[in-house]
Scaffold this motif. Structure first.
Motif, PDB file in Angstrom:
ATOM      1  N   GLY A  30      33.625  39.529  42.169  1.00  0.00           N
ATOM      2  CA  GLY A  30      33.466  38.927  43.475  1.00  0.00           C
ATOM      3  C   GLY A  30      34.052  37.544  43.610  1.00  0.00           C
ATOM      4  N   GLY A  31      34.827  37.092  42.644  1.00  0.00           N
ATOM      5  CA  GLY A  31      35.429  35.767  42.732  1.00  0.00           C
ATOM      6  C   GLY A  31      36.136  35.389  41.454  1.00  0.00           C
ATOM      7  N   LEU A  32      36.840  34.263  41.523  1.00  0.00           N
ATOM      8  CA  LEU A  32      37.634  33.830  40.374  1.00  0.00           C
ATOM      9  C   LEU A  32      36.765  33.289  39.243  1.00  0.00           C
ATOM     10  N   SER A  33      35.777  32.466  39.578  1.00  0.00           N
ATOM     11  CA  SER A  33      34.959  31.836  38.531  1.00  0.00           C
ATOM     12  C   SER A  33      34.179  32.858  37.710  1.00  0.00           C
ATOM     13  N   PRO A  34      33.442  33.797  38.354  1.00  0.00           N
ATOM     14  CA  PRO A  34      32.749  34.801  37.522  1.00  0.00           C
ATOM     15  C   PRO A  34      33.716  35.694  36.754  1.00  0.00           C
ATOM     16  N   ALA A  35      34.895  35.994  37.344  1.00  0.00           N
ATOM     17  CA  ALA A  35      35.880  36.802  36.628  1.00  0.00           C
ATOM     18  C   ALA A  35      36.466  36.036  35.448  1.00  0.00           C
ATOM     19  N   ALA A  36      36.574  34.708  35.578  1.00  0.00           N
ATOM     20  CA  ALA A  36      37.096  33.892  34.481  1.00  0.00           C
ATOM     21  C   ALA A  36      36.190  33.977  33.259  1.00  0.00           C
ATOM     22  N   ARG A  37      34.881  34.031  33.484  1.00  0.00           N
ATOM     23  CA  ARG A  37      33.948  34.124  32.360  1.00  0.00           C
ATOM     24  C   ARG A  37      34.078  35.463  31.643  1.00  0.00           C
ATOM     25  N   ILE A  38      34.480  36.492  32.386  1.00  0.00           N
ATOM     26  CA  ILE A  38      34.612  37.825  31.798  1.00  0.00           C
ATOM     27  C   ILE A  38      35.933  37.977  31.068  1.00  0.00           C
ATOM     28  N   THR A  39      37.011  37.468  31.676  1.00  0.00           N
ATOM     29  CA  THR A  39      38.360  37.699  31.152  1.00  0.00           C
ATOM     30  C   THR A  39      38.824  36.638  30.170  1.00  0.00           C
ATOM     31  N   GLY A  40      38.188  35.451  30.200  1.00  0.00           N
ATOM     32  CA  GLY A  40      38.650  34.356  29.352  1.00  0.00           C
ATOM     33  C   GLY A  40      39.829  33.609  29.934  1.00  0.00           C
ATOM     34  N   ARG A  41      40.265  33.963  31.135  1.00  0.00           N
ATOM     35  CA  ARG A  41      41.325  33.229  31.835  1.00  0.00           C
ATOM     36  C   ARG A  41      40.689  32.189  32.747  1.00  0.00           C
ATOM     37  N   SER A  42      41.411  31.128  33.033  1.00  0.00           N
ATOM     38  CA  SER A  42      40.896  30.097  33.929  1.00  0.00           C
ATOM     39  C   SER A  42      40.942  30.589  35.370  1.00  0.00           C
ATOM     40  N   PRO A  43      40.073  30.067  36.256  1.00  0.00           N
ATOM     41  CA  PRO A  43      40.134  30.445  37.669  1.00  0.00           C
ATOM     42  C   PRO A  43      41.505  30.177  38.282  1.00  0.00           C
ATOM     43  N   ALA A  44      42.138  29.067  37.888  1.00  0.00           N
ATOM     44  CA  ALA A  44      43.466  28.753  38.434  1.00  0.00           C
ATOM     45  C   ALA A  44      44.492  29.810  38.037  1.00  0.00           C
ATOM     46  N   THR A  45      44.437  30.235  36.769  1.00  0.00           N
ATOM     47  CA  THR A  45      45.362  31.275  36.304  1.00  0.00           C
ATOM     48  C   THR A  45      45.130  32.578  37.048  1.00  0.00           C
ATOM     49  N   LEU A  46      43.859  32.951  37.198  1.00  0.00           N
ATOM     50  CA  LEU A  46      43.554  34.185  37.914  1.00  0.00           C
ATOM     51  C   LEU A  46      44.025  34.111  39.361  1.00  0.00           C
ATOM     52  N   GLY A  47      43.847  32.958  39.987  1.00  0.00           N
ATOM     53  CA  GLY A  47      44.297  32.791  41.362  1.00  0.00           C
ATOM     54  C   GLY A  47      45.798  32.999  41.501  1.00  0.00           C
ATOM     55  N   ARG A  48      46.555  32.442  40.554  1.00  0.00           N
ATOM     56  CA  ARG A  48      48.011  32.608  40.588  1.00  0.00           C
ATOM     57  C   ARG A  48      48.398  34.067  40.349  1.00  0.00           C
ATOM     58  N   ARG A  49      47.711  34.720  39.410  1.00  0.00           N
ATOM     59  CA  ARG A  49      48.053  36.115  39.109  1.00  0.00           C
ATOM     60  C   ARG A  49      47.728  37.028  40.300  1.00  0.00           C
ATOM     61  N   MET A  50      46.622  36.758  40.988  1.00  0.00           N
ATOM     62  CA  MET A  50      46.269  37.591  42.135  1.00  0.00           C
ATOM     63  C   MET A  50      47.250  37.391  43.284  1.00  0.00           C
ATOM     64  N   LEU A  51      47.687  36.165  43.494  1.00  0.00           N
ATOM     65  CA  LEU A  51      48.672  35.900  44.541  1.00  0.00           C
ATOM     66  C   LEU A  51      50.002  36.576  44.208  1.00  0.00           C
ATOM     67  N   ALA A  52      50.420  36.494  42.934  1.00  0.00           N
ATOM     68  CA  ALA A  52      51.655  37.143  42.507  1.00  0.00           C
ATOM     69  C   ALA A  52      51.547  38.665  42.643  1.00  0.00           C
ATOM     70  N   LEU A  53      50.360  39.214  42.347  1.00  0.00           N
ATOM     71  CA  LEU A  53      50.157  40.659  42.468  1.00  0.00           C
ATOM     72  C   LEU A  53      50.287  41.093  43.929  1.00  0.00           C
ATOM     73  N   GLU A  54      49.692  40.334  44.833  1.00  0.00           N
ATOM     74  CA  GLU A  54      49.798  40.651  46.257  1.00  0.00           C
ATOM     75  C   GLU A  54      51.257  40.646  46.712  1.00  0.00           C
ATOM     76  N   ARG A  55      51.996  39.644  46.265  1.00  0.00           N
ATOM     77  CA  ARG A  55      53.402  39.550  46.663  1.00  0.00           C
ATOM     78  C   ARG A  55      54.221  40.696  46.088  1.00  0.00           C
ATOM     79  N   ALA A  56      53.937  41.042  44.826  1.00  0.00           N
ATOM     80  CA  ALA A  56      54.681  42.123  44.186  1.00  0.00           C
ATOM     81  C   ALA A  56      54.402  43.467  44.848  1.00  0.00           C
ATOM     82  N   MET A  57      53.163  43.676  45.260  1.00  0.00           N
ATOM     83  CA  MET A  57      52.789  44.952  45.861  1.00  0.00           C
ATOM     84  C   MET A  57      53.035  44.980  47.362  1.00  0.00           C
ATOM     85  N   GLY A  58      53.242  43.803  47.954  1.00  0.00           N
ATOM     86  CA  GLY A  58      53.438  43.753  49.395  1.00  0.00           C
ATOM     87  C   GLY A  58      52.180  44.097  50.162  1.00  0.00           C
ATOM     88  N   ARG A  59      51.025  43.792  49.571  1.00  0.00           N
ATOM     89  CA  ARG A  59      49.730  44.090  50.201  1.00  0.00           C
ATOM     90  C   ARG A  59      48.841  42.848  50.182  1.00  0.00           C
TER      91      ARG A  59
END
Length: 273
Positions: free
Chosen positions: A21-50
């Motif tokens: 439900g968000g970057l911070s709780p996902a960061a605790r699960i994945t070990g990635r920083s919220p900033a990194t996750l935010g960039r990856r999600m934005l890049a994923l949206e752009r790559a998929m066009g969704r």
């Protein structure tokens, strides 16, 4: 979807953000920083066009397209997990179980009975007051307070749950309030408002405070009656009584590890109640 642009790793991170439900709780699960996750999600949206997320202060809300993508990826994730499972008797399949705080306490106390002796399943307990989505495979087995209505889910009635007030004999006659979105917490909020000796966010902390003699806790009787030093104050609260159901997905309940775990859970609750 172009596999040269969209990697499974990015899709896996998407699942983590979607389920948490968000970057911070996902960061605790994945070990990635919220900033990194935010960039990856934005890049994923752009790559998929969704557009996958509606971003607001409370977290990341899934769009309709994202909910469908989450469902499809969950199915793929389960298939990959089963296909890639190593052969051999030493491999213990993972079974994820979700339950509220109080049921989880009982399960952990009877862990050896549920896991088997010798252990033949790897158990992961997800203690949460919120209801996790079994249809999306967030968990395999869930404890619920009503019969499942979704036709893809199978349910088995376990017990009748009642609530009452518990405290030490010398404790002050003031409530310990749990601030949570549960029927018992909401009932107490309507009853006392802000007139509490203390407010806590975790239901378990209300038990800790009651055991310390700080006030009165609203507990299920299957927890309160087990606590040495606590006594029940008054009758059970009829409007909070409810059934308890064990729920799993129709497609998963016949898997050997799930079937074994369900039968053990049923036996534990049959003896304990």
């Amino acid at each position: 979807m172009n596999e040269k642009i969209v990697s499974w790793e990015d899709l896996h991170l998407f699942l983590a953000v979607a389920r948490a439900g968000g970057l911070s709780p996902a960061a605790r699960i994945t070990g990635r920083s919220p900033a990194t996750l935010g960039r990856r999600m934005l890049a994923l949206e752009r790559a998929m066009g969704r557009e996958l997320f509606v971003r607001h202060e409370r977290g990341y809300e899934l769009t309709a397209e994202a909910r469908e993508l989450e469902r499809e990826l969950g199915e793929v994730e389960n298939r990959i997990s089963r296909i890639s499972r190593p052969a051999g008797d030493e491999v213990r399949p993972l079974v994820k179980i979700s339950a509220g705080t109080w049921t989880t306490l009982i399960l952990l106390d009877r862990l050896h009975e549920i896991a088997g002796d010798p252990g033949d399943v790897r158990l992961r307990f997800v203690s949460a007051e919120a209801t996790l989505d079994i249809t999306r495979r967030e968990v395999v087995i869930g404890f619920r307070n009503r019969r499942p209505e979704d036709p893809s889910l199978a349910g088995r009635r376990l017990a009748w749950v009642e609530f009452a007030a518990y405290a030490r004999p010398e404790a002050p006659d003031r409530w310990i309030k749990v601030v949570a979105e549960t029927p018992s917490a909401q009932w107490l909020d309507r009853r006392i408002g802000t007139d509490a000796v203390c407010e806590v966010a975790s239901p378990r902390n209300s038990l800790d405070l009651a055991l310390a003699g700080k006030g009165v806790a609203l507990l299920p009787t299957f927890i309160g009656s087990r606590q040495q030093g606590l006594v029940q104050r008054g009758a059970t609260i009829s409007e909070l009584a409810h059934e308890q159901w064990l729920v799993t997905h129709q497609d998963d309940r016949h898997l050997p590890e799930v079937r074994r775990t369900i039968e053990r859970l049923v036996r534990v609750f049959a003896r304990g109640r």
